[in-house]
Design a protein around this motif. Structure first.
Motif, PDB file in Angstrom:
ATOM      1  N   ASP A  10       0.852  -1.181   0.000  1.00 16.08           N
ATOM      2  CA  ASP A  10       0.000   0.000   0.000  1.00 16.08           C
ATOM      3  C   ASP A  10       0.889   1.232   0.000  1.00 16.08           C
ATOM      4  O   ASP A  10       2.094   1.136   0.237  1.00 16.08           O
ATOM      5  N   THR A  11       0.305   2.366  -0.247  1.00 14.69           N
ATOM      6  CA  THR A  11       1.077   3.603  -0.207  1.00 14.69           C
ATOM      7  C   THR A  11       1.247   4.050   1.239  1.00 14.69           C
ATOM      8  O   THR A  11       0.406   3.768   2.098  1.00 14.69           O
ATOM      9  N   THR A  29       9.534  -1.428   3.523  1.00 11.58           N
ATOM     10  CA  THR A  29       9.133  -0.387   2.586  1.00 11.58           C
ATOM     11  C   THR A  29       9.813  -0.682   1.248  1.00 11.58           C
ATOM     12  O   THR A  29      10.798  -1.411   1.187  1.00 11.58           O
ATOM     13  N   GLN A  55       8.294   2.273  -6.361  1.00  9.44           N
ATOM     14  CA  GLN A  55       7.721   3.461  -5.763  1.00  9.44           C
ATOM     15  C   GLN A  55       6.475   3.886  -6.537  1.00  9.44           C
ATOM     16  O   GLN A  55       6.406   3.709  -7.742  1.00  9.44           O
ATOM     17  N   THR A  56       5.533   4.435  -5.822  1.00 11.86           N
ATOM     18  CA  THR A  56       4.369   5.028  -6.452  1.00 11.86           C
ATOM     19  C   THR A  56       4.792   6.379  -6.991  1.00 11.86           C
ATOM     20  O   THR A  56       5.461   7.140  -6.296  1.00 11.86           O
ATOM     21  N   ALA A  95       3.991  11.106   2.175  1.00 12.71           N
ATOM     22  CA  ALA A  95       4.038  11.440   0.750  1.00 12.71           C
ATOM     23  C   ALA A  95       5.350  12.145   0.454  1.00 12.71           C
ATOM     24  O   ALA A  95       5.587  13.239   0.943  1.00 12.71           O
TER      25      ALA A  95
END
Length: 131
Positions: A10-11, A29, A55-56, A95
């Motif tokens: 998930d982010t 991560t 990575q997103t 973020a």
């Protein structure tokens, strides 16, 4: 959290509050280095696969023929936008925001296409249109 999923990706912004509350346990991560919000959680590269990184990412894109002066202005405006207080505050939620030049972005996208294309081919996944 409902006990129906054993493992997920998930982010950070979506998962961080649940990790901090204890409802979820972060195993690793996926970035190139440990997340500042979870300094005790290893990266996948540290814990399991030495060359793993995912990575997103999102970006502002436009037509290939954008005039150079407009492209430069858009790039400057995007760089200014990520320095706004509201955007900076979101970093505390996990973020990570950055900017790049149009050439850096092209190189990054090309590298991602190559990396994930190779991974898909290695897994026997063929490109196609979902039915």
């Amino acid at each position: 959290m409902a006990g129906r999923v054993d493992v997920m990706f998930d982010t950070m912004p979506a998962a961080l509050a649940h990790i901090r509350s204890g409802a979820l346990k972060a195993l690793a991560t996926t970035g190139p280095q440990r997340a500042p919000q979870l300094p005790d959680v290893p990266t996948v590269a540290e814990a399991l696969l030495s060359d793993f990184e995912a990575q997103t990412w999102g970006m502002v894109i436009g037509p290939a023929n954008i005039p150079a002066p407009l492209l430069a202005k858009l790039s400057e405006d995007c760089a200014a936008a990520i320095r706004l207080p509201g955007v900076v505050e979101r970093r505390a939620l996990g973020a990570e925001v950055g900017t790049s030049t149009p050439d850096e972005t092209r190189r990054y996208v090309q590298a991602e296409l190559e990396k994930w294309g190779k991974a898909a081919r290695g897994a026997g996944i063929e490109p196609g249109v979902p039915t």
